[in-house]
Design an enzyme around this catalytic site. Structure first.
Site, short mmCIF file in Angstrom:
data_model
loop_
_atom_site.label_atom_id
_atom_site.label_comp_id
_atom_site.label_asym_id
_atom_site.label_seq_id
_atom_site.Cartn_x
_atom_site.Cartn_y
_atom_site.Cartn_z
N GLU A 1 0.83 -1.23 0.00
CA GLU A 1 0.00 0.00 0.00
C GLU A 1 0.85 1.27 0.00
O GLU A 1 1.15 1.83 1.05
CB GLU A 1 -0.95 0.02 1.21
CG GLU A 1 -1.87 1.24 1.18
CD GLU A 1 -2.77 1.37 2.40
OE1 GLU A 1 -3.69 2.22 2.35
OE2 GLU A 1 -2.57 0.66 3.39
N LYS B 1 -2.80 -1.98 -2.82
CA LYS B 1 -3.84 -1.08 -2.31
C LYS B 1 -3.40 0.34 -2.64
O LYS B 1 -2.37 0.81 -2.16
CB LYS B 1 -4.04 -1.25 -0.80
CG LYS B 1 -5.15 -0.36 -0.24
CD LYS B 1 -5.58 -0.76 1.17
CE LYS B 1 -6.63 0.20 1.70
NZ LYS B 1 -7.24 -0.22 2.96
#
Length: 295
Positions: A176, A213
């Protein structure tokens, strides 16, 4: 590796719920839920209250595998029980929802236009416990604030370096590198980020798979070719401070990108609501995020 969970994440229709606010953001999450800081006097009480909030969300009939593929937990939540079962077991066995674990320890100070992850001491022990608790994958966050090529390169390299440790433990990492939605050069940052992600993905072994993400891109469908990369199991999007309506609207313009929202999921939920009010509002949120995720 649980193949039912693998197939669910790879091909399932729905989104991933982020229930992973940790130490620093827990007071804010509780305040959003209507519990002020004077309601608890120490960390233990605070974590007990946030677990009650998460338990209420997870046990709600609205929190259902029809719409929700997975849920990301904070370490403290992983170690607590719901109706006598560890949270991850309750999620999978009672709800059919795949459990993930947030593993990072927060962000370092800004440098080169980015915030790297702080060191994660005891990571191998945490990954061992995650396996014992039947966790499927992990999540770790860095933040990109400016389109600084060397900073963005460092962020992605660090993410993949830790990601390899997670893969070795038999878990699926969610990489992420969030691009700050308020960044003045967000589009340029996203171009640099995509290049660095492609470069790191190309170095992975043939059968290795990770999840990504990412912030919802400024240019619609900008991450399409990353979705087609054989090393990418799934790409999920964070809400990044957008309201639920804004995040859903932007997400709906990106085919194949699914939500992994935190604040936007729990928006409007309050400790003072009756079960009926709470479940009705959560159901409305879940259905709206689901609809935006399956465009």
């Amino acid at each position: 590796m649980n193949m039912k969970q693998w197939d669910r994440i790879r091909t399932g229709q729905g989104f991933i719920a982020a229930l992973d606010q940790s130490g620093g953001s827990t007071p804010k999450a509780l305040l959003q839920y209507g519990i002020t800081e004077d309601s608890y006097s120490n960390e233990d009480q605070m974590y007990a209250m946030v677990h009650e909030m998460r338990t209420r969300i997870i046990k709600s009939p609205a929190f259902d595998s029809k719409n929700i593929l997975g849920a990301i937990l904070f370490e403290n939540t992983m170690d607590r029980l719901i109706d006598g079962q560890y949270t991850a077991d309750y999620l999978w066995e009672k709800k059919g929802i795949v459990p993930f674990l947030k593993i990072d320890k927060g962000l370092a100070e800004p440098e080169d236009g980015v915030q790297l992850m702080k060191p994660i001491p005891g990571l191998n022990d945490l990954l061992k416990r995650a396996n014992e608790r039947n966790i499927f994958g992990t999540k770790m966050r860095s933040v990109i604030k400016e389109a600084n090529p060397s900073g963005i390169k460092k962020v992605v390299e660090q993410q993949f370096e830790v990601g390899k440790q997670i893969l070795e433990a038999g878990l699926v990492p969610i990489i992420e590198p969030e691009v700050d939605i308020h960044s003045t050069d967000k589009t340029t940052s996203e171009k640099l980020l995509k290049e660095e992600l492609s470069a790191q993905l190309s170095k992975l072994g043939k059968d290795v798979k990770v999840m990504l993400k990412l912030s919802i891109p400024t240019e619609n469908n900008f991450y399409r070719e990353l979705m087609d990369d054989p090393h990418v199991l799934r790409i999920v999007a964070l809400s990044g401070g957008y309201t639920q309506a804004e995040a859903n609207d932007k997400l709906a313009h990106n085919q194949g990108l699914i939500a992994s929202f935190s604040r936007a999921l729990s928006q409007g939920l309050s400790a003072g609501q009756s079960e009926e009010e709470f479940n009705a509002l959560l159901s409305k949120s879940v259905e709206a995020i689901y609809a935006a995720s399956i465009q």
